[in-house]
Enzyme design. Structure first.
Site, mmCIF file in Angstrom:
data_model
loop_
_atom_site.group_PDB
_atom_site.id
_atom_site.type_symbol
_atom_site.label_atom_id
_atom_site.label_comp_id
_atom_site.label_asym_id
_atom_site.label_seq_id
_atom_site.Cartn_x
_atom_site.Cartn_y
_atom_site.Cartn_z
ATOM 1 N N HIS A 96 98.101 72.636 51.050
ATOM 2 C CA HIS A 96 97.257 71.736 51.836
ATOM 3 C C HIS A 96 96.333 72.490 52.789
ATOM 4 O O HIS A 96 95.353 71.930 53.288
ATOM 5 C CB HIS A 96 98.139 70.761 52.628
ATOM 6 C CG HIS A 96 97.503 69.407 52.807
ATOM 7 N ND1 HIS A 96 96.158 69.245 53.069
ATOM 8 C CD2 HIS A 96 98.022 68.155 52.751
ATOM 9 C CE1 HIS A 96 95.880 67.961 53.166
ATOM 10 N NE2 HIS A 96 96.987 67.267 52.986
ATOM 11 N N ASP A 99 92.457 69.855 50.196
ATOM 12 C CA ASP A 99 92.721 68.541 50.782
ATOM 13 C C ASP A 99 93.085 67.553 49.677
ATOM 14 O O ASP A 99 92.794 67.774 48.492
ATOM 15 C CB ASP A 99 91.497 68.045 51.549
ATOM 16 C CG ASP A 99 91.215 68.890 52.782
ATOM 17 O OD1 ASP A 99 92.184 69.449 53.342
ATOM 18 O OD2 ASP A 99 90.036 69.005 53.175
#
Length: 545
Positions: free
Chosen positions: A518, A522
């Site tokens: 992450h 995204d």
């Protein structure tokens, strides 16, 4: 000065003699003078300019730059030297053997070259000797294979870099857990020098230096008179003052192995007195501290329980292989430091199967090899990475590196462990080329004969447990420093409702799960990449354009 010249002429491979004689006249005279062995400040100062002394070379791990028979290493500008007796850290070349030369004034120990365990992969910290292909006393030439080294990735042949004779094998066949840079063999230039290394031991000098420091640094003896009165009060806690450090230095020097052991056993290095060179803490110091502080009692307790369990359980302890250790360490690091999230999508694969059948018919007609579903998946992954390049990236503390090359690692399970050979520039290769390369690399992985270039440099990973094992769906662990890995499940028939109340059809669907870092990818970017991948799988003709 004449003596120094004779010494330097003894070596056949010293190339920097003119520059050394021109700039280091006085230093060399004092260096080789028996009356000034303790006054080498000017030599040590010279280290910061051009050269590193033989004393520091004994603690160094460098494999860069030319090495002379005088033990003076030419310094690489990228090498970082640490003072106060700490080791000199330098990057290892994957194709370069760690070696250093040493000159001895003792007639029983002629000039020789110490061959160290090389670093054959970016993650390698230690290795095993599978077998020696050369025997002691044999002549060696550049390019000849000395031995086979088992690394954290594969078994790699270590080639000889210079001509000479193999005088001594320090680490024999099957030697385990040899640290990078640790001496494994000795070579000499002259055949008559071989016999002088029969009883050679590389650790002899280090062992002699350690014991004298033990009695000199013991701090507890000053108050012996008070101990007679206060002995009952101090008896419960003899362990803490026994290992209180006597030095007032701000920095504590310890070997990497000692630091690792201290972290595992939750021991503070400030409580331990080092017995290594210049007070450096070594592994033996940690073990002695654990034994004297009574921590072996906690280890002894489970033994009694294990003794009861041993009678009821029948088991076999399987030693860890190098690849198993590294796989465990890297996956643990990934789960602890990489913020994972997972995206799953079902892909309709009927058109993919139909195209594969047509292509295999053409392959069989032309004598080519069959194309697998995994080959089509790899091609679709590569094209999707070209379309969404944010997923073809890796995390760095100061930036995100986005790769222009699309190199796909493919997970291959073998009897030796999990390997991930790489298909380079998969977006530019045809399906038959990808299939041929995957088969060749998978076979090399099973034979444990992969080379560093076969598994290094990947930017994304594919793991397929569907085709070979029938796994419906799973989540894979990101392979650092990459930011994504695709887990491919098996294809299964499902009922698809039609437009009418009684209308339905059958179709094949394959579940895939994208694991993302992450920090780099995204959620919306990961979803966009999956959409592109699904489009290529469900419309496979677009991959051929």
């Amino acid at each position: 000065m004449a003596y120094a010249s004779r010494v330097m002429n003894h070596s056949k491979k010293l190339r920097d003699v003119p520059s050394i004689l021109r700039y280091r006249h006085g230093s060399l005279v004092r260096w080789f003078s028996n009356e000034a062995l303790g006054k080498r400040e000017d030599i040590l100062k010279a280290r910061n300019q051009v050269y590193v002394t033989a004393e520091e070379a004994s603690f160094s791990c460098t494999a860069n730059g030319p090495v002379s028979s005088l033990g003076i290493f030419k310094r690489n500008v990228s090498t970082m030297t640490m003072r106060s007796g700490s080791p000199m850290l330098a990057p290892f070349s994957c194709s370069q053997v760690h070696s250093r030369r040493a000159f001895s004034t003792d007639s029983a120990l002629p000039p020789h070259q110490e061959i160290g365990m090389p670093s054959l992969s970016p993650t390698m910290t230690e290795g095993n000797i599978a077998r020696w292909l050369k025997k002691e006393g044999e002549k060696i030439s550049p390019g000849e294979v000395l031995c086979e080294v088992e690394t954290d990735k594969a078994t790699v042949e270590m080639e000889c870099m210079e001509e000479g004779y193999l005088a001594k094998i320090v680490k024999g066949d099957g030697a385990k857990e040899i640290k990078v840079g640790e001496i494994i063999a000795i070579t000499v230039e002259d055949e008559e020098d071989i016999g002088k290394f029969k009883d050679y031991s590389p650790s002899a000098s280090g062992a002699d230096a350690a014991p004298p420091k033990e009695p000199s640094s013991s701090a507890p003896p000053p108050p012996p008179a008070k101990e007679a009165v206060e002995e009952p009060d101090r008896s419960p806690a003899p362990k803490t003052p026994k290992r209180t450090p006597a030095s007032s230095e701000d920095r504590i020097f310890a070997s990497p192995l000692a630091k690792k052991l201290a972290e595992e056993r939750k021991v503070s290095l400030s409580e331990i007195k080092g017995t290594g060179p210049d007070g450096r803490i070594v592994k033996a110091d940690i073990e002695d501290y654990l034994a004297s502080s009574g921590k072996e009692v906690s280890a002894a307790t489970p033994k009694t329980k294990a003794g009861v369990a041993d009678a009821a359980l029948d088991y076999v302890d399987i030693p860890h292989t190098q690849i198993r250790k590294v796989t465990a360490a890297r996956l643990l690091l990934s789960k602890q430091t990489v913020p994972h999230y997972y995206l799953t999508v079902d892909t309709h694969v009927d058109k993919l199967m139909e195209l594969r059948s047509q292509l295999n018919s053409l392959q069989e007609a032309t004598g080519g090899k069959r194309i697998s579903v995994n080959d089509l998946v790899i091609k679709a992954v590569a094209l999707a990475l070209k379309k969404v390049p944010q997923c073809n990236s890796s995390w760095n503390d100061n930036y995100i590196r986005q790769y222009k090359n699309v190199n796909i690692n493919v997970a291959v399970q073998t009897d030796n462990g999990l390997y991930v050979p790489v298909i380079r520039d998969a977006d530019k290769k045809g399906l038959s080329a990808i299939g041929e390369e995957v088969k060749n690399l998978a076979q090399k992985a099973r034979d444990n004969s992969l080379k560093p270039e076969d598994y290094e440099g990947g930017t994304f990973t594919v793991s397929n447990l569907g085709g070979p094992f029938g796994v419906k769906q799973f989540c894979a662990i990101v392979n650092p420093p990459q930011a994504g890995i695709l887990a491919v499940g098996s294809a299964e028939k499902r009922v698809v409702p039609g437009s009418g109340p009684d209308a339905y059809s059958f179709a094949s669907f394959m579940a895939v799960t994208l694991s993302c870092d992450h920090r780099v990818i995204d959620g919306a970017i990961g979803a966009e990449w999956l959409k592109a991948f699904k489009s290529y799988i469900e419309n496979p003709e677009s991959m051929l354009l």
